[in-house]
Every structure is written in structure tokens, then in C-alpha cells.
Motif scaffolding. Sequence first.
Motif, PDB file in Angstrom:
ATOM      1  N   MET A  65      51.601   2.578   3.579  1.00  0.00           N
ATOM      2  CA  MET A  65      51.500   2.020   4.926  1.00  0.00           C
ATOM      3  C   MET A  65      50.296   2.543   5.699  1.00  0.00           C
ATOM      4  SD  MET A  65      52.753  -0.262   6.727  1.00  0.00           S
ATOM      5  CE  MET A  65      54.418  -0.681   6.265  1.00  0.00           C
ATOM      6  N   VAL A  68      47.456   0.489   4.713  1.00  0.00           N
ATOM      7  CA  VAL A  68      47.581  -0.858   5.275  1.00  0.00           C
ATOM      8  C   VAL A  68      47.076  -0.860   6.715  1.00  0.00           C
ATOM      9  CG1 VAL A  68      49.167  -2.721   5.899  1.00  0.00           C
ATOM     10  CG2 VAL A  68      49.567  -1.400   3.810  1.00  0.00           C
ATOM     11  N   MET A  79      48.599  -6.925   3.775  1.00  0.00           N
ATOM     12  CA  MET A  79      49.997  -6.771   4.137  1.00  0.00           C
ATOM     13  C   MET A  79      50.669  -5.680   3.321  1.00  0.00           C
ATOM     14  SD  MET A  79      52.045 -10.078   2.694  1.00  0.00           S
ATOM     15  CE  MET A  79      53.635  -9.270   2.596  1.00  0.00           C
ATOM     16  N   HIS A  80      51.663  -5.071   3.952  1.00  0.00           N
ATOM     17  CA  HIS A  80      52.448  -4.084   3.235  1.00  0.00           C
ATOM     18  C   HIS A  80      53.293  -4.796   2.199  1.00  0.00           C
ATOM     19  CE1 HIS A  80      55.908  -1.233   2.754  1.00  0.00           C
ATOM     20  NE2 HIS A  80      54.857  -0.495   2.445  1.00  0.00           N
TER      21      HIS A  80
ATOM     22  N   VAL B 325      48.108 -13.583   5.959  1.00  0.00           N
ATOM     23  CA  VAL B 325      48.991 -12.704   6.728  1.00  0.00           C
ATOM     24  C   VAL B 325      48.666 -11.227   6.537  1.00  0.00           C
ATOM     25  CG1 VAL B 325      50.724 -13.047   4.920  1.00  0.00           C
ATOM     26  CG2 VAL B 325      51.418 -11.997   7.041  1.00  0.00           C
ATOM     27  N   SER B 326      48.574 -10.530   7.653  1.00  0.00           N
ATOM     28  CA  SER B 326      48.549  -9.072   7.647  1.00  0.00           C
ATOM     29  C   SER B 326      49.924  -8.624   8.115  1.00  0.00           C
ATOM     30  CB  SER B 326      47.488  -8.541   8.616  1.00  0.00           C
ATOM     31  OG  SER B 326      46.216  -9.056   8.298  1.00  0.00           O
ATOM     32  N   PHE B 327      50.412  -7.531   7.558  1.00  0.00           N
ATOM     33  CA  PHE B 327      51.746  -7.071   7.926  1.00  0.00           C
ATOM     34  C   PHE B 327      51.757  -5.550   7.942  1.00  0.00           C
ATOM     35  CE2 PHE B 327      56.123  -6.136   5.958  1.00  0.00           C
ATOM     36  CZ  PHE B 327      56.662  -5.791   7.190  1.00  0.00           C
TER      37      PHE B 327
END
Lengths: 217, 366
Positions: A65, A68, A79-80, B325-327
Amino acid sequence: MNKIGPGRPEPVKRIAKSVRVDQRLIAGMIAPGTRVLDIGCGDGTLIDHLFRTKGCDARGIEIDMAEVTRAVAHGLPVMHGDADFDLSHYPNETFDYVVLSRTLQAVERPRAVLQQMLRIGARAVISFPNFGHLSVRWQLFSRGRMPMTAAWDRPWYETPNIHPCTIRDFFDLCAQEGYAVEQWLAADEAGRRTPWRRFPLLANLFGEQGLFLLRRA
Amino acid sequence: MGLDCGVHLPEVDIAFRTYGALNAEGSNAILVCHALTGDQYVAERHPITGREGWWTQVVGPGRPLDTDRFFVVCANVLGGCMGSTGPRSPRGETGEPWGTDFPPVTIRDMVRAQKRLVEHLGIRRLFAVIGGSMGGMQALEWAASYPDAVFASIPVATAAHHSAQNIAFHEVGRQAIFADPDWQGGRYWQTGRQPLRGLAVARMCAHITYVSEVALTRKFGRRLQSAPKDNREAIDLFGDMFEVESYLRHQGSSFVRRFDANSYLTITRAMDYFDLAADHGGDLAAAFRGSRTRFCIVSFTSDWLFPTEESRTIARALNRAAANVSFVEIPTDKGHDAFLLDEPDFHRTIAGFLAGCAVHAGLDSP
């Protein structure tokens, strides 16, 4: 640096990240203007490079994370997610290339991950540390203990690399799964190309990592 | 304006505030969507409470939503009580408020009204829509309803539908309002006595869901303080009360000064109705198929009202739709409210995401 408090925080700077040599080799296999997914993209250096130098629509998945957050805070679409679980959600052929760099040996189900990669992408680019390298073989042979090298640098009881393989093993898996090897090469640890292009047996002995461009046959 | 429920509202007022300037191309506008009890006073002193705007750390010169660069718009939602048409607005010529007769509105209705506003401001495509909690629902709805009018969407600490647990907490709040003798069937303007205690209890209950247990413990623990002299509203322990009790009461009593009970009912209902997948044949991915909008989904580790799994569901649906998408999940112990608080990683994430989007949108750097 970007602490939010009274007064003006520093503006976000967009500086091109410096690309590792092995990432340059990967980028060399990718055509400009294509759609790319980088699995295990870290802080997104490769996707940044692909966007800047090749105009690719490059995206990333990363399990750590902190990486990220670093990538997204750098403006990169990351994205994670987890290679073992998150690839199944993409539709078929969403990407032109799906990249898995130095991660295959650490996933739970390498064969399933490869299948997913070549389902959601037309081509797959895979790099992995070669367990058949001379120094690995020599250490195991001479000392009778699990090898510790620059690429295999963690003791057996805490390594995340639970599925080591050799370049020859990988050729076998590609044949078994029906993947066509469009390009391959062996490189040293820094990612410099090594000169045994035509000789898998030598590459398997002297190459510290293998790099493959696959497509469904 | 036609509503999802079939009712046609002949006139709709939308109260809004803007910050920064719209560029000549109209391409630098960001719409901020507020949460359940928020309003349009994002980055300036609130006219009723006198307190600073609710997102001054995010919106302003040099902030992640940099008003030197972007034109930031925030509107009070349809059904709200800070100037937009809602239950407190006069109905027809009688001048009497709508009250409980105000038609049920949905998140989509709120977004429809915002779309009208945005068009009115001369904006064909929003550079970004951002919001937390209910504001995040609107950010999702915008991308689903008007994909070509949203370049980037940032749904924060939200979900694609309201969970049974969330609905349950809302229902407790609503029942507290109904149980107040001053509720008077919702026609409380007739006597001038408002159901303030019911509304305060609703707020107290909701407030517990906005914070984490760790944050409550850190802030108050089991500490005692002396109870107020005219303490008729609580059991005191030899003249003492828990600090957390006092805190919640303060949250309740300051809230009722600026909020209307009927609005609270209308808006909580709108959140409960929200189910983006159901609106698209049961498949959340269908809401976003073919979308060229760039998404940045943000959740917080200690948010148990809108847990990360809800954001992951959205991210995976966007993957199924092959959307960009970024998350990010931000580590924090502050609970759902974290999106309103000082969270540098969160702010860096928004700023970076917007900077990246600006490159792709071809916005000129200042």
C-alpha cells in the motif's frame, strides 16, 4: 514536505522517475501507444516511463500500500491489488501487454497467474530471477545449503520467493501451456543483456534473470 | 425538474459557492459533493456556525484542489436546508413549507440538479468530481450518469450501495426524530417548536459511526468531568459524567442549530435508496462500461461505516468495465471522518492524482 498546515504546502512536482536497466529491457519489448498493465508495479516507475517515452496507456497493480500511495501521489494510475486474486476481474484482452516483473516467483499460483495474464492481455512480458544460475548451483552443490545471492537474498525461512524456477523450467511451462515465446533473453542482475541469445542451456547457466515475451499460440 | 419518484418539481433552487476562476475553455472545473450533513461552505466561514469551511485543508490556494488553478464548485444538495430546494422550502403559493410532503429524492436526483447547475455555469465537462461518504456516492453517480461530462471521479470513503448496517443506523436516527414530542408529524413550523432533541440524538448516534473506537478511546477514554448543574438529561455519577457523553451532547446540540429535521429524513433516505448496481441490472460494472473517466478510489483503514471492502468492490467493478482506476487505502485510526481531517497521505494522493489527470486532460500548467 507536503505537510498540510497553515501557509502554502509545496506544489506537487512531477519528475520523471529513473528507470532500472531491466525495466528498460522490458520497455524495449513494448510497442508505442499500446495498453499496458504492470502487475507488481512498485512505485510505478515502468508505467511512468511507458507513458512518457511511448505514449502508452499504462496502469499498475501493486500489493504494497505504501508503494501504491507513492505511485498515485505521483499521478500514476495504480490500484491496490494482488496478482493472485485481482486479475480475474478484468475482461478478456483488455490490454495489449501485461507485465510481471520479478514477481512470478513470489505469487501463490504462477501457472494460474500466467493464464490470467494471457487472458486479459494479448501478450505477456515476464521477468524472473533464474534459479539455474551458476552461482546458485555452485552454492547448493558445494555447501549443501540453500543459496544466497544478489537475486536470492533472503534466507529460506523468510523468503517471499516461494516458486523459484530456472530459464529451462520456464521454457517447459510455456510449451506445456501452449504459449509462443516471441522473444526471450537472459540478463545479469543489473538487467544488462547477456550474450547467450541462441543457447538456452548457456543462458540458464550464466543468466541471472530471464525475460520473456509471450503470446497465446 | 423531474425526479426519480415521478414527481415533477416546477421550480428548483440550488445554492452554491465557487472558489477560483473558470478558464476560457471551461476545462478546469472541479465539483465538490458534500456529505450527509455538509453544505456548500467548503472553504470559507460558515454563515450560521461561524466555523471554518469543512474542507479548508483540501480546497484553497496551494491545496490539493488548488483554487489558483481550478474552479471549484460546491452546491447544497437537493433536499438540503442551506438554500437549495428541500423540505423547508415553500410549496406553491401558500408559502407553507413542503415538510414531510417533500418528494423522496435520490442521489441521482441530486446529481441531476448539479448537472443543471454545471451547465448553467457554462461547463460542458467537469475536470473532476470529488466527494466523501454521500459525496462519494454522487461522484460515482456522476460518472455513471454523465460519463462524457466527467474527466475524473474521486469517490472517497464511500460505497456503491448503502449497507443494511448503514440503513439500520439511519433508521435509529429517524426514529429518534419521530419520538420527539416536538416532531408534531413533521409540521413543526406551525408551533415554532422544532424536534431539536430528536435531531440531536440522531446526530449523536450517527457521530459514533463516523469515528473509530481507537479514536474515541484516545480522545476521551473513561475520563470523567463534572456534570452541568442543571443536568436533567443524564444520569450523573456523584455529579460527574463521562467526557465522551459531554462531547456527543455538544455534537448534537451544535448540529441542530444549522440543520432541519425534515431535511435529515429526506437525505438519509436518499442515501439508503442508493444502489448503483441495482440501477444497472444488478451489475455494478455495467454502470461504468465504456467509461473513459479516470477514477481514484480512496478508503481509510479504520472506517467501519464504509469499510475498504466496499471500495474494493467498486475498484473491481471498474476493472470489469476496463476503466482506468487508481485505488488507495490510507492507513489511519480516525475512522470514517478521516476524509475531513488532517491526513497528509490522503491529501498527497488527491493532489497527485489530479496532477496526473491534468497532464492527460491537456490542462496547461500555471
